[in-house]
Design an enzyme around this catalytic site. Structure first.
Site, PDB file in Angstrom:
ATOM      1  N   TYR A   1      -1.473  -0.594  11.103  1.00 17.10           N
ATOM      2  CA  TYR A   1      -1.667  -1.247   9.796  1.00 17.10           C
ATOM      3  C   TYR A   1      -0.491  -0.965   8.872  1.00 17.10           C
ATOM      4  CZ  TYR A   1      -3.224  -1.629   4.914  1.00 17.10           C
ATOM      5  OH  TYR A   1      -3.288  -1.911   3.571  1.00 17.10           O
TER       6      TYR A   1
ATOM      7  N   THR B   1       0.822  -1.212   0.000  1.00 19.79           N
ATOM      8  CA  THR B   1       0.000   0.000   0.000  1.00 19.79           C
ATOM      9  C   THR B   1       0.861   1.269   0.000  1.00 19.79           C
ATOM     10  OG1 THR B   1      -1.430   1.289   1.486  1.00 19.79           O
ATOM     11  CG2 THR B   1      -0.104  -0.370   2.524  1.00 19.79           C
ATOM     12  N   ASP B   2       0.278   2.368  -0.431  1.00 16.37           N
ATOM     13  CA  ASP B   2       1.004   3.650  -0.380  1.00 16.37           C
ATOM     14  C   ASP B   2       1.147   4.144   1.064  1.00 16.37           C
ATOM     15  OD1 ASP B   2      -1.673   4.342   0.065  1.00 16.37           O
ATOM     16  OD2 ASP B   2      -1.749   5.890  -1.487  1.00 16.37           O
ATOM     17  N   GLU B   3       0.363   3.539   1.997  1.00 21.01           N
ATOM     18  CA  GLU B   3       0.366   4.035   3.375  1.00 21.01           C
ATOM     19  C   GLU B   3       1.711   3.821   4.066  1.00 21.01           C
ATOM     20  OE1 GLU B   3      -3.248   3.313   5.565  1.00 21.01           O
ATOM     21  OE2 GLU B   3      -4.396   3.098   3.721  1.00 21.01           O
TER      22      GLU B   3
ATOM     23  N   LYS C   1       2.424  -3.476   7.293  1.00 19.36           N
ATOM     24  CA  LYS C   1       2.646  -3.649   5.853  1.00 19.36           C
ATOM     25  C   LYS C   1       4.095  -3.282   5.496  1.00 19.36           C
ATOM     26  CE  LYS C   1       0.135  -4.631   2.961  1.00 19.36           C
ATOM     27  NZ  LYS C   1      -0.261  -5.949   2.407  1.00 19.36           N
TER      28      LYS C   1
END
Ligand code: NAD
Ligand code: TYD
Length: 377
Positions: A183, A135-137, A187
């Site tokens: 989260y 993810t970009d997060e 990741k």
């Protein structure tokens, strides 16, 4: 060419679109969908491919090393597309351990099982690939240097028509990791393990970091399906903080097409960012959702505006995500196929037309959880 591909998390939102694409497009491939069917996994997402000769579902936990080893050997897996994860930021704030277990230990168990199997074969890593979906997060949050929006320096079909950027910086493949939520931290950790398996053991890997996805079959605790359902039922729309946070939205089938392209043509050990240069402030997106649902239900304009309810902000709420996907466009010629307005219309229609799917999910267990989580806001 024949291939035996393990797709993890195939009963979830994005995974179900990837499984559907591969099963339909590659009749010669055997697609094995490994999923634990947590609250977020739903085999109803794959009704249309159930029973196909090139598709098999296996219920298992990615963190169960012995089970994963057995499945890899039994199906002679030569490619892994790894999507299984705990994926909701709000849940990670309540229960970080589950996120570390699934996202970190689960990814490690898969990597180790793939390594053990592939290293035992005469051809070893030849023709193999471990593709990790991220993810970009993991990159953290960008500044909102242009809160009123500015002309975007790049655009794609997704962002065509009225596109704005809310800052001048974008996440690049080279941007340092700086995760803020449990989260995104889990990741980020899993991404590091995947790259370490390449650097240490020579495993052929590829990692992609994608922006927020939207489309059919998304679990209704995420913004778009939750709000569509709430508008339909006249329930409040809990907008975190001032609704000023910015997300970069991509239609899920465009993500699935990118995964297909990268799985077949991506360069080993590379990272590709996936996004459509399509930034939206939450509150603006919510207004589009309200207008679209009201129009499709035949309500007068403005009918559901009163449902907007500003609530306490999410802890550590990342201000802005914006992906620079030019590497993927340049190297592999990927482009989103849908403009955002078309994608939103299609998505809202789908949720309104598939109320059974939504009702089954929003009853029972989920309803209880939702009440607990949001009571007192
Ligand atoms: P999702 O929550 O809808 O689906 C996750 C799936 O993984 C579910 O089917 C669930 O049953 C399964 N799963 C969870 N724990 C498992 C375990 N221990 N063993 C086996 N299966 C397990 O998630 P999603 O939105 O489809 O996201 C898929 C992947 O894409 C995730 O890795 C996520 O980090 C990444 N991603 C998501 C987005 C997004 O906007 N949704 C954006 C970028 C990247
Ligand atoms: P979400 O769909 O949870 O995705 P992510 O946190 O991974 O970006 O949320 C999208 C944006 O919407 C995010 O800025 C948080 C906000 N949001 C709300 O304002 N209210 C809500 O009820 C939810 C679920 C999200």
């Amino acid at each position: 060419m024949k291939r035996n591909i393990l797709i993890t998390g195939g009963a979830g939102f994005i995974g179900s679109h990837v499984v559907r694409l591969f099963v339909n497009k590659y009749p010669d491939y055997n697609i094995v969908n490994l999923d634990l069917l947590t609250y977020a996994g739903n085999l109803a997402n794959l009704k249309d491919v159930e029973g196909r000769p090139n598709y098999k579902f296996v219920k298992a936990d990615i963190a169960d090393y012995d089970a994963v080893r057995r499945i890899m050997a039994e199906h002679e897996i030569d490619g892994v597309i790894h999507l299984a994860a705990e994926s909701h930021v709000d849940r990670s704030i309540k229960d970080p351990f589950t996120f570390a277990r699934t996202n970190v230990m689960g990814t490690l168990a898969l990597l180790q099982a793939a390594r053990e199997r592939w290293e035992s074969l005469p051809e070893k890593y030849e023709g193999k690939l471990f593709y990790h979906i991220s993810t970009d997060e993991v990159y953290g949050a960008l500044e909102l240097t242009h809160p009123g929006g500015t002309t975007a320096p790049f655009s794609t079909k997704a962002s065509a028509g009225g596109h704005e950027a809310y800052g001048t910086e974008f996440f690049l493949e080279t941007t340092n990791y700086n995760p803020h939520s449990p989260y995104s931290a889990s990741k980020a950790s899993s991404d590091h393990f995947v790259r370490a398996y390449h650097d240490t053991y020579g495993m052929p890997v590829v990692v992609t970091n994608c922006s927020n996805n939207y489309g059919p079959y998304q679990f209704p605790e995420k913004l778009i399906p939750l709000f569509v359902n709430n508008i339909r039922h006249g329930k409040p729309l809990p907008v975190y903080g001032k609704g000023e946070n910015v997300r970069d939205w991509l239609y899920v089938e465009d993500h699935a097409r990118a995964i297909d392209l990268i799985f077949h043509k991506g360069r080993i050990a590379e990272t590709y960012n996936i996004g459509g240069f399509n930034e939206w402030k939450n509150i603006d997106l919510i207004r589009v959702l309200i207008r679209t649902v009201d129009r499709l239900l035949g309500n007068p304009e403005g009918h559901s505006d009163h449902l907007i309810t500003y609530v306490t902000d999410r802890a550590g709420h990342d201000l802005r995500y914006a992906i620079d996907s030019r590497k993927l466009q340049r190297e592999l010629g990927w482009e989103p196929s849908l403009q955002f307005e078309e994608g939103i219309e299609k998505t809202v229609r789908w949720y309104l037309d598939n109320q059974d799917w939504m009702d089954r999910i929003t009853s029972g267990e989920y309803e209880k959880y939702y009440e607990e989580m949001y009571s007192g806001r």
